[in-house]
Structures are given as C-alpha cells and as structure tokens.
Design an enzyme around this catalytic site. Structure first.
Site, PDB file in Angstrom:
ATOM      1  N   ASP A 311       0.824  -1.205   0.000  1.00 23.52           N
ATOM      2  CA  ASP A 311       0.000   0.000   0.000  1.00 23.52           C
ATOM      3  C   ASP A 311       0.866   1.267   0.000  1.00 23.52           C
ATOM      4  OD1 ASP A 311      -2.297   1.457   0.156  1.00 23.52           O
ATOM      5  OD2 ASP A 311      -2.935   0.692   2.099  1.00 23.52           O
ATOM      6  N   ASP A 371     -10.812   4.152  -0.696  1.00 22.73           N
ATOM      7  CA  ASP A 371     -11.364   3.234   0.303  1.00 22.73           C
ATOM      8  C   ASP A 371     -12.880   3.369   0.402  1.00 22.73           C
ATOM      9  OD1 ASP A 371      -8.674   2.995   0.817  1.00 22.73           O
ATOM     10  OD2 ASP A 371      -8.881   3.143   2.990  1.00 22.73           O
TER      11      ASP A 371
HETATM   12  C1  9PG Z   1      -4.521   0.907   6.163  1.00 23.92           C
HETATM   13  C2  9PG Z   1      -5.386   1.341   4.996  1.00 23.92           C
HETATM   14  C3  9PG Z   1      -6.121   0.152   4.333  1.00 23.92           C
HETATM   15  C4  9PG Z   1      -6.829   0.628   3.088  1.00 23.92           C
HETATM   16  C5  9PG Z   1      -5.842   1.316   2.154  1.00 23.92           C
HETATM   17  C6  9PG Z   1      -5.172   2.481   2.892  1.00 23.92           C
HETATM   18  O1  9PG Z   1      -5.047   9.438   4.418  1.00 23.92           O
HETATM   19  N1  9PG Z   1      -5.517   8.895   3.395  1.00 23.92           N
HETATM   20  O2  9PG Z   1      -5.915   9.581   2.409  1.00 23.92           O
HETATM   21  C7  9PG Z   1      -5.633   7.473   3.337  1.00 23.92           C
HETATM   22  C8  9PG Z   1      -6.146   6.877   2.200  1.00 23.92           C
HETATM   23  C9  9PG Z   1      -6.293   5.500   2.179  1.00 23.92           C
HETATM   24  C10 9PG Z   1      -5.910   4.747   3.259  1.00 23.92           C
HETATM   25  C11 9PG Z   1      -5.394   5.331   4.389  1.00 23.92           C
HETATM   26  C12 9PG Z   1      -5.254   6.717   4.424  1.00 23.92           C
HETATM   27  O3  9PG Z   1      -6.149   3.408   3.239  1.00 23.92           O
HETATM   28  O4  9PG Z   1      -6.453   1.779   1.001  1.00 23.92           O
HETATM   29  O5  9PG Z   1      -7.453  -0.443   2.413  1.00 23.92           O
HETATM   30  O6  9PG Z   1      -5.206  -0.866   3.997  1.00 23.92           O
HETATM   31  O7  9PG Z   1      -4.534   2.003   4.069  1.00 23.92           O
HETATM   32  O8  9PG Z   1      -3.920   2.003   6.780  1.00 23.92           O
END
Ligand code: 9PG
Length: 535
Positions: A311, A371
């Site tokens: 990720d 997400d």
């Molecule tokens: C774990 C998650 C999950 C999830 C992923 C990812 O801050 N943000 O914009 C942000 C976006 C997506 C995100 C986390 C933060 O999620 O897509 O399925 O694995 O990490 O932390």
C-alpha cells in the site's frame, strides 16, 4: 499536418502518425495535439493512483481538492493546480453522438490535457525519454470498444497480471482498523468457520511502526505464528505493508535518512500525513534502500505470507531528487520490479495506493478506487473540501466504475463489500451496490466481523462467495447481473457544489492542521477500541 480518419470524423493531429491499429492510430512525439472537430460534451479525468479520481464530467477542470497537505497522498501533487482538465497518462472527450476520442499514453511519464479545443499530450521528462517507439494511442468510437483496444496495447507493452479467477478475501481493515491483536484475529478466524474465503488478510496494525516491519506487542507470538494459524485453516495468509513509505519517528527513517527522497533544497519530500505523523518516501533508485526492500519482501514470504497487499506505493513516484536521476515513474517501476523479483512469481501482489500504468505487468491485482467506508458520503469532504478521494462508499464506486476498462489487464479490486447491518450507516440498497460492484469486478472481499452478522447476513455472505455471477454491461453505469438490472448512477455525480456554512472556514483551516488531524484520528481509534470490547 496528418489527419486521423475515423469513419465520419477527421481529426487533425500535430505529431508523427504511424500505421493504423485496429480501431485507432499509434502516434509519437513528446508534445502532441489532436484538434477536436467540435466542442466536446464531456471529459474523462484519469487520476494518478488507486485513490485518485477517475470520472467523466463536464469538460472543465475540477475544483482543487482540499486539504492541500493530503495532495501527495491522494493525487499527483505536480498537477494539483493545473488550470485545464488534466489526466495522468490518458484523457478522453465525449461527443453528442455518443462516441469518444481517447488519447492514451503507452509510456510512463506522459500527461494529457484538454485545452483550446484540443487534446494535448506531453512527456514530463522529454530529455530523459524512457518511452521507446510510439508513445500514444488515439482511438475514436464507442467508449467500451476504444478503451478495450487501448487496454490490449497496454498489456502488450507492459505485460498483464492475473486475469483468471481471483481470490475471495477476508481483510481486517474495515471493521477493526488498527485495533487488531492476536486474540481478536484468532477468534475472528475461528468464527469465519467454513465460509469459502481463499485468503485471510491481516491489514494495518500488526507492525511496530510504518517503516519498522516487525510484529508489535499486540502480536507476542510473532508473524510466523500468525501466518501458520491462517494456513492451518486451509487458506492463504495475507499481509498488508506500506514498504515505500516511513513515518518520521520510525527507526528506518531515523537511521537511514539518505534512503529517502528530498527536494532540490535538501528537505525531505512529503508523502502526506497519516498515523498522526508526516510520511516520507523511499528512494527506489538507492542501492541501500533497494537491498532493504528486497530483504523485507523475502522476510514476509519466509514468515509464510503469500498474498501481499502493498500500500501507499505512490510515494516512490513523488517528484524530488533521487540517487539516480530517473523520471519519477521509472524510479517507481524500478521499485516495483525489485519487490516483484524478491517476493517471487508465486506470491500474489495486490498493489494499493498505486500508480495505474506504471504498475501494469508487475502486480497481480490493483485497487482501482479510494477506500470504502461504512457510510455513503461525507458532506464535509464532498461539499466543503471538494474531495472525491476520501473513504466512502460513493467515492469508491464512482472511481472503480470508471476504471473497469483495466479488467483485461489484471484483477481489479474495488475494495470490500459490507453485509452487516450493525455498525454501519449504509442502507441495504447501498450494501447491495457494493456487493454488485464486487461481482462486476469479480473481486470479492469483506471485512465484516462474523460476530456482527445475523444468520441471514452470514448466509448472504456464503451465497456471494459461492455463486459465480453472469454479468453483462448494458450501459455506461448499468448492468444485468444474474438477470437483475443494476444501476450505479446514484454514485456518479462529482462533488462540485461548495456548500458554504458557518463551519466552512474552520473545516478548511482545520484540514491543514496536523494537531487537529492527530486529535481526530485518536478519537476514531478510541471509538474502535470501544467496539472491540463489546465483542
Ligand atoms: C490501512 C489502509 C487500508 C486501506 C488502504 C489504505 O489518508 N488517506 O488519504 C488514506 C487513504 C487510504 C488509506 C489510508 C489513508 O487506506 O487503502 O485499504 O489498507 O490504508 O492504513
């Protein structure tokens, strides 16, 4: 100037044109234009990475999404303020007759915009050309047909991931978030019983820190024991990691600052803000960093995990100064190649927060939208922050729907579906839409805790996992699924309208304040810990 002839349309091109492909042309040039024969009705925006927006809209630039602090983490920060409708690698326009004109890159560092009645394409690093041969495809006709031809060309150029049957996944994120621990996972895996999941995937929350990829104190038996526990149930063990970023307080960042991307003034490039801390980006051209990355992948395989959800990968493609002066997308692809080689061909690589074109051929599956969440849409995010990339069912459906054309190239992951009626504000109809999106993508996953399901909900999960659906696309956003009409249009409007309220200035200001974001994330964590004690 060359003319591209598409039956009834003639399009004047300013570039070199080579032999027509079936249903289109191959073009070359580091700066090319296609003059539109008439003003378009719509523009197809294509965002940088998994979470970035992909959608059709009116042929205008979309509002700059907020908070700015999140730009590196949500969109291509280089083009955040671009004045014209812009796309990473591709752009298309729709005409009144229902046909589209697509300009799509066949290289890594290419961009498209709609400007002065033209579709324009350019290389970001023209002097460091990394695109051999023809670099563009131009296609005209029905959307599905044009995108399909483009996808075939991309597959020939970059390779394909897995396109056969995908795994059915239980993932820990969208119920427990970071509140996972050894006991609760073990209890959950037991309660999943004989449900036909192929993979049990442990998400964020097991590691000491992002960057320090060892089991934390909530997993005293260690990672090998965790993987073994899953394998003993006859499933593949899945694990989440974000190997190309590190939080500021991690030992990795503290001990190896030279492995991280800096800007031209020597400061570290921001990869965004999460887990209450600033994030930094690994330099995937640095030999030391690459050696560490390969060793990490081997370690994870040695623990027994063979489904890896990797990720926050976008970080390796942020603009900045690297050990080697490669275009940023080439540096990214180099990192993914090292990851792939180290994990081996027999492991499953799900890329998330990942650049779209530069990931092709190196991963098996790709997250194609932001997400999901246990709510439809956040008013604040949509209408004050104009942010279509934050978690929410509607945002996830919108972007995933506009990336279905990638399906011939690899497994397309639209994120999980919900079945529970507990701990959610999604209506049964909204749950059904997410489940149908999973059927359309043929990628089935959920995070629901079995302890939260009613008997009927548990049965519907079993049916969902067991039954292979017959899916037929009947329109832009409509499908026939096992004979049922399904319409995704309710998720398609783009959050443009700004609703000004008394709270607006505070929300806009607060979104840029690290301490407020930290406070809010701690509050969220508290709520989840509370839910856990109810189990
Ligand atoms: C774990 C998650 C999950 C999830 C992923 C990812 O801050 N943000 O914009 C942000 C976006 C997506 C995100 C986390 C933060 O999620 O897509 O399925 O694995 O990490 O932390």
């Amino acid at each position: 100037m060359p003319i591209l002839s598409f039956d009834e349309r003639q399009i004047i091109a300013d570039c070199e044109v080579s032999t027509p492909e079936s249903g289109g042309y191959l073009l070359s040039g580091s700066n090319i234009t296609l003059a539109l024969p008439e003003p378009p009705r719509s523009y197809y925006h294509h965002g940088w990475q998994s979470w970035s927006l992909a959608t059709w809209s009116a042929p205008r630039a979309l509002p700059v999404q907020k908070p700015e602090m999140y730009h590196p983490l949500q969109i291509d920060p280089v083009y955040a303020h671009h004045p014209s409708p812009h796309g990473n690698w591709l752009g298309a326009v729709g005409f009144d007759d229902g046909n589209i004109l697509l300009l799509g890159a066949l290289g890594l560092d290419l961009h498209v915009q709609l400007r002065d009645g033209k579709l324009q394409g350019w290389y970001e690093s023209p002097t460091r050309n990394i695109t051999p041969g023809s670099s563009w495809f131009a296609g005209y006709g029905p959307e599905h047909q044009v995108f399909n031809t483009y996808a075939q060309l991309l597959g020939d150029r970059f390779g394909r991931g897995r396109v056969g049957k995908s795994y059915r996944v239980w993932c820990s994120w969208y119920s427990l978030y970071t509140a996972i621990d050894e006991q609760i996972l073990s209890k959950t895996f037991q309660s999943l019983g004989e449900l036909p999941f192929d993979v049990l995937q442990v998400d964020d929350g097991w590691q000491i820190k992002v960057g320090d990829w060892q089991a934390n104190e909530k997993f005293p038996s260690g990672m090998e024991a965790l993987a073994n526990g899953i394998r003993a149930t006859g499933r593949k063990a899945g694990l989440w990691l974000a190997p190309l970023i590190a939080v500021e307080s991690s030992s990795l960042f503290q001990q190896h600052p030279s492995w991280f991307i800096r800007n031209s003034t020597g400061n570290f490039v921001s990869a965004g803000f999460n887990w209450g801390e600033p994030l930094y980006a690994l330099d995937t051209t640095h030999p030391g960093a690459l050696e560490w990355l390969a060793a990490l992948m081997k370690q994870v395989r040695a623990w027994g995990f063979d489904y890896l959800k990797l990720d926050f990968l976008y970080a390796a493609a942020l603009p900045g100064v690297r050990h080697l002066d490669l275009p940023r997308e080439a540096a990214y692809r180099n990192g993914l190649q090292v990851i792939r080689d180290a994990m081996g061909e027999d492991a499953y690589f799900l890329a998330c927060g990942a650049l779209i074109l530069p990931s092709l051929g190196l991963c098996d599956g790709l997250r194609i939208g932001p997400d999901v969440a246990d709510f439809w849409e956040s008013e604040r995010d949509a209408h004050i922050l104009c942010n279509p990339t934050t978690p929410g069912a509607k945002n996830a459906i919108r972007t995933s729907m506009h990336r279905l054309w990638l399906a011939p190239l690899l497994h397309t992951d639209p994120d999980v579906a919900y079945f529970r009626s507990k701990h959610t504000s999604l209506t049964p109809e909204q749950n059904a839409l997410l489940q149908d999106l999973a059927r359309v993508c043929n990628f089935k996953a959920t995070s629901d805790l079995p302890q939260w399901w009613t008997d009927a909900e548990r049965q519907s999960v079993r049916d969902f996992l067991e039954q292979e659906s017959v899916v037929k696309r009947t329109g832009c956003y409509t499908f026939k699924i096992d004979g049922r009409e399904v319409d995704f249009s309710s998720a398609m409007d783009v959050p443009l309208a700004r609703k000004i309220s008394l709270a607006t200035p505070f929300v806009l200001w607060g979104g840029e304040q690290k301490w407020i974001l930290h406070f809010l994330s701690e509050k969220e964590r508290g709520k989840i810990e509370q839910k856990k004690t109810e189990l």
